[in-house]
Design a protein around this motif. Structure first.
Motif, PDB file in Angstrom:
ATOM      1  N   ARG A 179       0.834  -1.212   0.000  1.00 36.12           N
ATOM      2  CA  ARG A 179       0.000   0.000   0.000  1.00 36.12           C
ATOM      3  C   ARG A 179       0.871   1.265   0.000  1.00 36.12           C
ATOM      4  NH1 ARG A 179      -0.938   3.975   2.604  1.00 36.12           N
ATOM      5  NH2 ARG A 179      -2.850   5.141   2.746  1.00 36.12           N
ATOM      6  N   LEU A 180       1.945   1.226   0.793  1.00 34.82           N
ATOM      7  CA  LEU A 180       2.806   2.412   0.870  1.00 34.82           C
ATOM      8  C   LEU A 180       3.618   2.589  -0.406  1.00 34.82           C
ATOM      9  CD1 LEU A 180       3.894   2.143   4.610  1.00 34.82           C
ATOM     10  CD2 LEU A 180       2.266   3.739   3.592  1.00 34.82           C
ATOM     11  N   LEU A 220       1.393   4.256  -2.762  1.00 29.25           N
ATOM     12  CA  LEU A 220       1.350   5.682  -2.407  1.00 29.25           C
ATOM     13  C   LEU A 220       2.585   6.393  -2.962  1.00 29.25           C
ATOM     14  CD1 LEU A 220       0.012   8.001  -0.714  1.00 29.25           C
ATOM     15  CD2 LEU A 220       1.463   7.278   1.192  1.00 29.25           C
ATOM     16  N   VAL A 238      12.545  10.944   8.586  1.00 27.22           N
ATOM     17  CA  VAL A 238      11.302  11.504   9.124  1.00 27.22           C
ATOM     18  C   VAL A 238      11.555  12.270  10.429  1.00 27.22           C
ATOM     19  CG1 VAL A 238       9.028  10.937  10.101  1.00 27.22           C
ATOM     20  CG2 VAL A 238       9.810   9.807   8.026  1.00 27.22           C
ATOM     21  N   VAL A 253      -3.761  11.825  13.423  1.00 23.35           N
ATOM     22  CA  VAL A 253      -2.318  11.722  13.141  1.00 23.35           C
ATOM     23  C   VAL A 253      -1.531  11.592  14.448  1.00 23.35           C
ATOM     24  CG1 VAL A 253      -0.361  12.818  12.009  1.00 23.35           C
ATOM     25  CG2 VAL A 253      -2.635  13.055  11.036  1.00 23.35           C
ATOM     26  N   ARG A 305      -1.714   8.162  15.413  1.00 24.74           N
ATOM     27  CA  ARG A 305      -0.890   7.347  14.511  1.00 24.74           C
ATOM     28  C   ARG A 305       0.564   7.300  15.000  1.00 24.74           C
ATOM     29  NH1 ARG A 305      -2.647   9.347   8.924  1.00 24.74           N
ATOM     30  NH2 ARG A 305      -4.616   8.377   9.514  1.00 24.74           N
ATOM     31  N   LEU A 306       1.052   8.433  15.496  1.00 22.40           N
ATOM     32  CA  LEU A 306       2.418   8.469  16.056  1.00 22.40           C
ATOM     33  C   LEU A 306       2.515   7.549  17.265  1.00 22.40           C
ATOM     34  CD1 LEU A 306       3.037  12.306  15.785  1.00 22.40           C
ATOM     35  CD2 LEU A 306       4.430  10.559  14.656  1.00 22.40           C
ATOM     36  N   PHE A 317      -1.142   2.560   9.431  1.00 14.95           N
ATOM     37  CA  PHE A 317      -1.082   2.917   8.003  1.00 14.95           C
ATOM     38  C   PHE A 317      -2.340   2.586   7.200  1.00 14.95           C
ATOM     39  CE2 PHE A 317       3.527   2.278   9.054  1.00 14.95           C
ATOM     40  CZ  PHE A 317       3.871   3.615   8.936  1.00 14.95           C
ATOM     41  N   GLU A 375       9.056  19.465   5.959  1.00 16.82           N
ATOM     42  CA  GLU A 375       8.049  18.465   6.311  1.00 16.82           C
ATOM     43  C   GLU A 375       8.313  17.942   7.721  1.00 16.82           C
ATOM     44  OE1 GLU A 375       5.856  15.411   3.513  1.00 16.82           O
ATOM     45  OE2 GLU A 375       7.856  14.709   4.003  1.00 16.82           O
ATOM     46  N   PRO A 433       7.358  15.255  11.052  1.00 16.34           N
ATOM     47  CA  PRO A 433       6.896  13.868  11.201  1.00 16.34           C
ATOM     48  C   PRO A 433       5.379  13.764  11.115  1.00 16.34           C
ATOM     49  CG  PRO A 433       8.603  14.331  12.826  1.00 16.34           C
ATOM     50  CD  PRO A 433       8.296  15.627  12.135  1.00 16.34           C
ATOM     51  N   GLU A 434       4.697  14.777  11.653  1.00 17.82           N
ATOM     52  CA  GLU A 434       3.231  14.742  11.606  1.00 17.82           C
ATOM     53  C   GLU A 434       2.731  14.815  10.163  1.00 17.82           C
ATOM     54  OE1 GLU A 434      -0.313  17.009  13.924  1.00 17.82           O
ATOM     55  OE2 GLU A 434       1.685  17.254  14.732  1.00 17.82           O
ATOM     56  N   VAL A 443       4.293  13.701   7.527  1.00 23.76           N
ATOM     57  CA  VAL A 443       4.575  12.405   6.885  1.00 23.76           C
ATOM     58  C   VAL A 443       3.532  11.374   7.317  1.00 23.76           C
ATOM     59  CG1 VAL A 443       6.216  10.500   6.721  1.00 23.76           C
ATOM     60  CG2 VAL A 443       7.056  12.858   6.715  1.00 23.76           C
ATOM     61  N   PHE A 444       3.251  11.294   8.614  1.00 31.04           N
ATOM     62  CA  PHE A 444       2.306  10.286   9.091  1.00 31.04           C
ATOM     63  C   PHE A 444       0.882  10.602   8.625  1.00 31.04           C
ATOM     64  CE2 PHE A 444       5.806   8.687  11.410  1.00 31.04           C
ATOM     65  CZ  PHE A 444       5.508   7.370  11.697  1.00 31.04           C
ATOM     66  N   ALA A 445       0.581  11.880   8.432  1.00 30.11           N
ATOM     67  CA  ALA A 445      -0.731  12.223   7.876  1.00 30.11           C
ATOM     68  C   ALA A 445      -0.869  11.651   6.469  1.00 30.11           C
ATOM     69  CB  ALA A 445      -0.913  13.735   7.858  1.00 30.11           C
ATOM     70  N   ARG A 446       0.204  11.803   5.684  1.00 26.13           N
ATOM     71  CA  ARG A 446       0.159  11.316   4.295  1.00 26.13           C
ATOM     72  C   ARG A 446       0.150   9.783   4.256  1.00 26.13           C
ATOM     73  NH1 ARG A 446       4.614  13.751   2.544  1.00 26.13           N
ATOM     74  NH2 ARG A 446       5.881  11.877   2.423  1.00 26.13           N
ATOM     75  N   LEU A 447       0.997   9.157   5.071  1.00 25.66           N
ATOM     76  CA  LEU A 447       1.127   7.703   5.009  1.00 25.66           C
ATOM     77  C   LEU A 447      -0.142   6.987   5.458  1.00 25.66           C
ATOM     78  CD1 LEU A 447       4.752   7.000   6.317  1.00 25.66           C
ATOM     79  CD2 LEU A 447       3.960   7.473   4.025  1.00 25.66           C
TER      80      LEU A 447
END
Lengths: 255, 102
Positions: free
Chosen positions: A25-26, A29, A95, A180, A183-184, A236, B89, B91-92, B94-98
Motif C-alpha cells: 500500500r505504501l 502511495l 522523518v 495523526v 498514529r504516532l 497505516f 516536512e 513527522p506529523e 509524513v504520518f498524515a500522508r502515510l
C-alpha cells in the motif's frame, strides 16, 4: 511440524502478511507522491515480510539439519531482510532526524551490520556439520539479526513516542489532527512491542527455549506478532470506524 | 539548523520592546514553544500566533513584563506581515500522508 513451529508459523506468518499488505500500500502511495518516506517504509516492510521471511522459510530455516537447507534461498532472504531493516532505518532518520549526521551514520551502520550478518550466518551454516540443527549452528548470527532489529525498534520507539508527546501538546492548542497524533502513538507502540518481542526471544533462546521448539515461547512471540500486526495496520491502514472512534474520543476530551 | 524567521522576529521584538535581554527574550519564547510541543527552527507564523495567544502572556507576566496583552497584540500584527516560507516536512506531515489523511 511440531506445535511450537505451528504457533511460530502462525504468529510470524500473520506479521509477514501485515508487513506485505502495508508495504504494498505504501509503495502504491509512493508511486503517486514520489516521496522518500513512503518508499523507504514501504520497501522496508515488503523486503522483510513479503520477500525475506518467505525466502528464509523456502531455504528451510525451520528444518532439522543443515544438509536440508538451500543456502541460496537463505542468502537471498537474509540479504532482503538486511536491506529491509536498512530502509526502515533510513525512514526513521529522514522523518524524525533529517538534519542529524548520526541518523545517517546509524542507517549506514545498519547496512554494514546486515551485510556482515548475512555473510556470517551463511558461512556458519555452510561450514556447520550437515546433520546439525541450523538454529543452533547459526545461533550467534540469529541473535545478531535480532539485535539489528532491536536497534531500529528502540530508535523508532523513542522518536515516535517523543514526537507523540509533543504532538499531544500541539493538539491541546488545536494545532494537530487527533488521528495523526494517534498514529504516532500506534507506530511507537508497535516499536515498543518489537523491543519486548526481541528481548523475550533472546532471553528464551539464551535459556535454550527456542520458539522453534518450545510451545510457550512460541505462543508468547506469536501473541506479540499479532499485536504488532494490528498496530501496524491501524497506523497505516486504519479502518474508518477506528478513525471515527479516535475523533470522537478527541472531541470528548476537548469538552 | 537556523531558527525560523517567525521565532527570530518575536524574539527581536520582545528584546526591543521590553526590558528583557536577548538571552531572556529567546529563552522565554523557547519555553513557550516547548510547552506547545513546537521547535524554534520549524515553527510557522500561524503556530507562533497561537502560542502568543495562549501561552506567552503568562510567561511574560511571570517575568514582570507590563501590559503583556497589548505587547502580544503588536507581535501578532507583525507576525501577520511576515512572508510565509514553505516549512520543512514534519513527522506529523509524513504520518498524515502515510495513513491517508493528507
Amino acid at each position: 511440524m511440531n506445535s511450537a513451529q505451528l504457533l511460530s508459523g502462525i504468529g510470524g506468518g500473520v506479521f509477514a502478511l501485515a508487513e506485505t499488505v502495508v508495504g504494498l500500500r505504501l509503495l502504491f502511495l509512493w508511486w503517486r507522491t514520489h516521496q522518500l518516506p513512503e518508499l523507504m517504509v514501504g520497501a522496508g516492510l515488503l523486503l522483510i515480510g513479503g520477500i525475506g521471511y518467505p525466502l528464509m522459510a523456502v531455504g528451510g530455516i525451520g528444518r532439522s539439519s543443515n544438509g536440508e537447507l538451500s543456502l541460496l534461498a537463505l542468502g537471498l532472504g537474509l540479504a532482503s531482510i538486511g536491506l529491509g531493516v536498512t530502509a526502515l532505518s533510513v525512514f526513521t532518520w529522514k522523518v524524525f532526524r533529517p538534519d542529524r549526521f548520526w541518523g545517517a551514520a546509524l542507517s549506514l551502520g545498519t547496512l554494514l551490520a546486515a551485510g556482515v550478518i548475512c555473510v556470517g550466518g551463511l558461512r556458519s551454516l555452510h561450514l556447520g556439520p550437515p546433520d546439525a540443527d541450523p538454529v543452533a549452528t547459526g545461533a550467534f548470527w540469529w541473535v545478531a539479526l535480532r539485535m539489528l532489529f532491536q536497534v531500529w525498534y528502540v530508535w523508532t520507539g523513542i522518536e515516535s513516542l517523543s514526537e507523540y508527546a509533543r504532538a499531544r501538546r500541539r493538539l491541546a492548542l488545536g494545532l494537530s489532527d487527533p488521528v495523526v497524533v494517534n498514529r504516532l502513538f500506534l507506530w511507537g507502540a508497535m516499536a515498543v512491542l518489537g523491543v519486548l518481542n526481541n528481548t523475550i526471544a533472546v532471553a528464551l533462546e539464551w535459556r535454550g527455549l527456542s520458539p522453534m521448539y518450545d510451545p510457550s515461547a512460541a505462543l508468547t512471540l506469536a501473541a506479540n506478532g499479532l499485536g504488532m500486526s494490528a498496530l501496524m495496520l491501524l497506523t497505516f491502514m486504519p479502518p474508518r470506524s477506528y478513525v471515527r472512534f479516535v475523533c470522537r474520543r478527541a472531541a470528548a476530551t476537548e469538552t | 539548523m537556523a531558527d525560523a524567521p517567525a521565532f527570530e522576529y518575536v524574539c527581536n521584538e520582545l528584546e526591543s520592546r521590553t526590558d528583557l535581554d536577548r538571552l531572556t527574550a529567546r529563552g522565554t519564547v523557547r519555553l513557550a514553544l516547548k510547552q506547545a510541543g513546537l521547535d524554534a527552527h520549524s515553527v510557522t507564523p500561524g503556530q507562533l500566533g497561537v502560542v502568543l495567544d495562549k501561552i506567552l502572556p503568562a510567561e511574560l507576566a511571570t517575568r514582570g513584563v507590563p501590559d503583556a496583552a497589548s505587547l502580544v497584540e503588536a507581535l501578532r500584527s507583525g507576525l501577520a506581515g511576515l512572508a510565509v516560507e514553505t516549512p520543512a516536512e514534519t513527522p506529523e506531515d509524513v504520518f498524515a500522508r502515510l495513513g491517508g489523511s493528507a
